[in-house]
Design an enzyme around this catalytic site. Sequence first.
Site, PDB file in Angstrom:
ATOM      1  N   GLY A 197     -14.951  -9.142   0.071  1.00 15.20           N
ATOM      2  CA  GLY A 197     -15.821 -10.154   0.643  1.00 15.20           C
ATOM      3  C   GLY A 197     -15.320 -11.577   0.584  1.00 15.20           C
ATOM      4  O   GLY A 197     -15.973 -12.474   1.127  1.00 15.20           O
ATOM      5  N   ILE A 198     -14.185 -11.849  -0.069  1.00 15.41           N
ATOM      6  CA  ILE A 198     -13.685 -13.214  -0.181  1.00 15.41           C
ATOM      7  C   ILE A 198     -13.303 -13.729   1.208  1.00 15.41           C
ATOM      8  O   ILE A 198     -12.505 -13.118   1.914  1.00 15.41           O
ATOM      9  CB  ILE A 198     -12.468 -13.287  -1.121  1.00 15.41           C
ATOM     10  CG1 ILE A 198     -12.844 -12.841  -2.537  1.00 15.41           C
ATOM     11  CG2 ILE A 198     -11.880 -14.697  -1.126  1.00 15.41           C
ATOM     12  CD1 ILE A 198     -13.817 -13.748  -3.241  1.00 15.41           C
ATOM     13  N   ARG A 199     -13.885 -14.867   1.574  1.00 17.27           N
ATOM     14  CA  ARG A 199     -13.656 -15.413   2.907  1.00 17.27           C
ATOM     15  C   ARG A 199     -13.356 -16.908   2.911  1.00 17.27           C
ATOM     16  O   ARG A 199     -13.233 -17.503   3.997  1.00 17.27           O
ATOM     17  CB  ARG A 199     -14.890 -15.156   3.804  1.00 17.27           C
ATOM     18  CG  ARG A 199     -15.198 -13.682   4.078  1.00 17.27           C
ATOM     19  CD  ARG A 199     -14.134 -13.041   4.930  1.00 17.27           C
ATOM     20  NE  ARG A 199     -14.408 -11.645   5.209  1.00 17.27           N
ATOM     21  CZ  ARG A 199     -14.035 -10.618   4.440  1.00 17.27           C
ATOM     22  NH1 ARG A 199     -13.362 -10.863   3.312  1.00 17.27           N
ATOM     23  NH2 ARG A 199     -14.307  -9.382   4.778  1.00 17.27           N
TER      24      ARG A 199
ATOM     25  N   SER B  30       0.822  -1.208   0.000  1.00 17.58           N
ATOM     26  CA  SER B  30       0.000   0.000   0.000  1.00 17.58           C
ATOM     27  C   SER B  30       0.857   1.259   0.000  1.00 17.58           C
ATOM     28  O   SER B  30       1.921   1.309   0.628  1.00 17.58           O
ATOM     29  CB  SER B  30      -0.908   0.011   1.228  1.00 17.58           C
ATOM     30  OG  SER B  30      -1.590   1.250   1.353  1.00 17.58           O
TER      31      SER B  30
ATOM     32  N   ARG C 171      -9.289  -8.318   4.616  1.00 20.09           N
ATOM     33  CA  ARG C 171      -9.504  -8.334   6.064  1.00 20.09           C
ATOM     34  C   ARG C 171      -9.122  -9.644   6.751  1.00 20.09           C
ATOM     35  O   ARG C 171      -8.510  -9.606   7.835  1.00 20.09           O
ATOM     36  CB  ARG C 171     -10.965  -7.998   6.383  1.00 20.09           C
ATOM     37  CG  ARG C 171     -11.341  -6.525   6.231  1.00 20.09           C
ATOM     38  CD  ARG C 171     -12.790  -6.344   6.697  1.00 20.09           C
ATOM     39  NE  ARG C 171     -13.272  -4.979   6.571  1.00 20.09           N
ATOM     40  CZ  ARG C 171     -13.904  -4.507   5.489  1.00 20.09           C
ATOM     41  NH1 ARG C 171     -14.082  -5.299   4.423  1.00 20.09           N
ATOM     42  NH2 ARG C 171     -14.357  -3.267   5.466  1.00 20.09           N
TER      43      ARG C 171
ATOM     44  N   TYR D  78      -2.161   5.323  -4.446  1.00 24.60           N
ATOM     45  CA  TYR D  78      -3.212   6.334  -4.282  1.00 24.60           C
ATOM     46  C   TYR D  78      -2.733   7.597  -4.985  1.00 24.60           C
ATOM     47  O   TYR D  78      -1.567   7.973  -4.875  1.00 24.60           O
ATOM     48  CB  TYR D  78      -3.455   6.644  -2.802  1.00 24.60           C
ATOM     49  CG  TYR D  78      -4.320   5.643  -2.078  1.00 24.60           C
ATOM     50  CD1 TYR D  78      -5.619   5.374  -2.504  1.00 24.60           C
ATOM     51  CD2 TYR D  78      -3.851   4.993  -0.938  1.00 24.60           C
ATOM     52  CE1 TYR D  78      -6.420   4.469  -1.822  1.00 24.60           C
ATOM     53  CE2 TYR D  78      -4.647   4.089  -0.255  1.00 24.60           C
ATOM     54  CZ  TYR D  78      -5.928   3.834  -0.698  1.00 24.60           C
ATOM     55  OH  TYR D  78      -6.720   2.939  -0.024  1.00 24.60           O
TER      56      TYR D  78
ATOM     57  N   GLN E   1       0.634  -0.610  -4.789  1.00 22.55           N
ATOM     58  CA  GLN E   1      -0.664   0.066  -4.915  1.00 22.55           C
ATOM     59  C   GLN E   1      -0.475   1.567  -4.766  1.00 22.55           C
ATOM     60  O   GLN E   1       0.164   2.039  -3.818  1.00 22.55           O
ATOM     61  CB  GLN E   1      -1.650  -0.447  -3.854  1.00 22.55           C
ATOM     62  CG  GLN E   1      -2.977   0.282  -3.817  1.00 22.55           C
ATOM     63  CD  GLN E   1      -2.978   1.465  -2.839  1.00 22.55           C
ATOM     64  OE1 GLN E   1      -2.166   1.511  -1.912  1.00 22.55           O
ATOM     65  NE2 GLN E   1      -3.870   2.413  -3.055  1.00 22.55           N
TER      66      GLN E   1
ATOM     67  N   HIS F 225     -14.089  -1.580  -2.660  1.00 24.98           N
ATOM     68  CA  HIS F 225     -13.200  -1.201  -1.545  1.00 24.98           C
ATOM     69  C   HIS F 225     -13.657  -1.840  -0.236  1.00 24.98           C
ATOM     70  O   HIS F 225     -13.568  -1.241   0.845  1.00 24.98           O
ATOM     71  CB  HIS F 225     -13.147   0.321  -1.396  1.00 24.98           C
ATOM     72  CG  HIS F 225     -11.807   0.842  -0.968  1.00 24.98           C
ATOM     73  ND1 HIS F 225     -10.867   1.289  -1.872  1.00 24.98           N
ATOM     74  CD2 HIS F 225     -11.230   0.986   0.255  1.00 24.98           C
ATOM     75  CE1 HIS F 225      -9.787   1.689  -1.212  1.00 24.98           C
ATOM     76  NE2 HIS F 225      -9.983   1.508   0.079  1.00 24.98           N
TER      77      HIS F 225
ATOM     78  N   LYS G  32      -7.767  -0.692  -9.758  1.00 20.95           N
ATOM     79  CA  LYS G  32      -8.553  -1.305  -8.683  1.00 20.95           C
ATOM     80  C   LYS G  32      -9.698  -0.379  -8.272  1.00 20.95           C
ATOM     81  O   LYS G  32      -9.463   0.785  -7.932  1.00 20.95           O
ATOM     82  CB  LYS G  32      -7.658  -1.587  -7.472  1.00 20.95           C
ATOM     83  CG  LYS G  32      -8.384  -2.182  -6.276  1.00 20.95           C
ATOM     84  CD  LYS G  32      -7.412  -2.472  -5.150  1.00 20.95           C
ATOM     85  CE  LYS G  32      -8.109  -3.052  -3.929  1.00 20.95           C
ATOM     86  NZ  LYS G  32      -8.933  -2.047  -3.216  1.00 20.95           N
TER      87      LYS G  32
ATOM     88  N   THR H  85      -5.475   2.594  -7.311  1.00 17.71           N
ATOM     89  CA  THR H  85      -6.806   2.607  -6.709  1.00 17.71           C
ATOM     90  C   THR H  85      -7.572   3.807  -7.244  1.00 17.71           C
ATOM     91  O   THR H  85      -7.141   4.948  -7.095  1.00 17.71           O
ATOM     92  CB  THR H  85      -6.715   2.671  -5.180  1.00 17.71           C
ATOM     93  OG1 THR H  85      -6.067   1.476  -4.708  1.00 17.71           O
ATOM     94  CG2 THR H  85      -8.090   2.771  -4.540  1.00 17.71           C
TER      95      THR H  85
ATOM     96  N   ASP I 172     -12.308  -8.469  -5.832  1.00 13.84           N
ATOM     97  CA  ASP I 172     -11.963  -8.050  -4.470  1.00 13.84           C
ATOM     98  C   ASP I 172     -13.257  -7.723  -3.729  1.00 13.84           C
ATOM     99  O   ASP I 172     -14.256  -7.364  -4.344  1.00 13.84           O
ATOM    100  CB  ASP I 172     -11.071  -6.801  -4.548  1.00 13.84           C
ATOM    101  CG  ASP I 172     -10.823  -6.166  -3.195  1.00 13.84           C
ATOM    102  OD1 ASP I 172     -10.138  -6.790  -2.373  1.00 13.84           O
ATOM    103  OD2 ASP I 172     -11.314  -5.052  -2.966  1.00 13.84           O
TER     104      ASP I 172
ATOM    105  N   ARG J 113     -16.143   0.121   1.894  1.00  7.04           N
ATOM    106  CA  ARG J 113     -15.635   1.253   2.663  1.00  7.04           C
ATOM    107  C   ARG J 113     -15.715   2.572   1.909  1.00  7.04           C
ATOM    108  O   ARG J 113     -15.312   3.605   2.438  1.00  7.04           O
ATOM    109  CB  ARG J 113     -14.182   0.986   3.076  1.00  7.04           C
ATOM    110  CG  ARG J 113     -14.074  -0.121   4.102  1.00  7.04           C
ATOM    111  CD  ARG J 113     -12.683  -0.713   4.191  1.00  7.04           C
ATOM    112  NE  ARG J 113     -11.713   0.107   4.895  1.00  7.04           N
ATOM    113  CZ  ARG J 113     -11.549   0.160   6.213  1.00  7.04           C
ATOM    114  NH1 ARG J 113     -12.343  -0.547   7.006  1.00  7.04           N
ATOM    115  NH2 ARG J 113     -10.603   0.891   6.761  1.00  7.04           N
TER     116      ARG J 113
END
Length: 356
Positions: A289-291, A108, A311, A130, A128, A256, A232, A156, A287, A259
């Site tokens: 929610g992948i769990r 990041s 996360r 910004y 990544q 995101h 992204k 991003t 990207d 978010r």
Amino acid sequence: MAETLNDYESLAAAVLPAETYDFVAGGSGSETTLRRNRTALDAVTLAPRVLAGVAAADTGWRVPAGVVGGASMPVVVAPMAYQRLLHPEGELLLARAAAEAGVPYAISTLSSYPLEKIAGIGGQCWFQLYWLRDRGVVESLVGRAEEAGCSAIVVTVDVPVMGRRLRDVRNSFALPDDVVAANLVDPVTEAHVGVPGLSAVAAHTASAFEPAVSWQDLEWLRTRTGLPLILKGILDPRDATRAVQLGATGIVVSNHGGRQLDGAMSSVDALAGVVDAVDNDCLVLLDSGIRSGTDVLRALALGASAVLVGRPLLWALAVDACGEALELLRGELADAMMLAGCADLAAAGWLTTGRA
């Protein structure tokens, strides 16, 4: 030991300060999109193939164009800021786990260790970006990423301003003094100054990020680096088409992690439209929610080349279990592929999907 990636969240919650937990867990607004990411993924059903004669599943990801030099599975560690909030070694620990697991790690802009030190771990690294108000700093960051050996720039594109994250507002969240944006010229910033009823991280974003970034800025960036560009934060197929015209090597379909715009569609609901729009002209990654390994298989069946995982790996970082979490995910994917009759990732792309 965790049995699923979701288990790491409760383990992390037991050791983290409440405001740090909220900073990672929270979404924007009423968190509608945050919840929708999971609801939509859970609604994707798969029709397994039987009698496929598959004795073992090959989870290996092999991609041309130099973006990925071979990976153990179609997973990239998502770019995530300020990882020293979770563990003193922060990005260094998670990057080392990614290298050992054989998957790319996205550094990041707001990493809490310098990008050179993270890339020096030795695994495959993407950087990544910004878009900052100071274009000179943007150009410097890209040059530093090139010199450090990063193999792609992930821009991003969905943060003109930071979404209103009410958990941070209610907590008056600010970074502790020892957690800084190590890649920036002035690493100690507004993000460290707590103000009642405000998010200090949002205040820093407002001062540092360029809200009016446009396609023209991306065209300028294309002339400044020979590295593959991955955009992204795209959900609309029209933006995906424009990205391909710009020469993007990849697109990350992402909201995101819930978010940014609350009320945005789930990433998985946007995936098919983007895949159709790019028509195999670039990589498409999913990207938000992948769990689980089953989620990875769902994404592949819907046309994604790979996924980003965020996360759950931060929660694992908090309890010093990054490598364990990545191996758990790879094992889950292999099991899901076997149960679906898929010998390799290409076969996963031929699975029939439905909606519950």
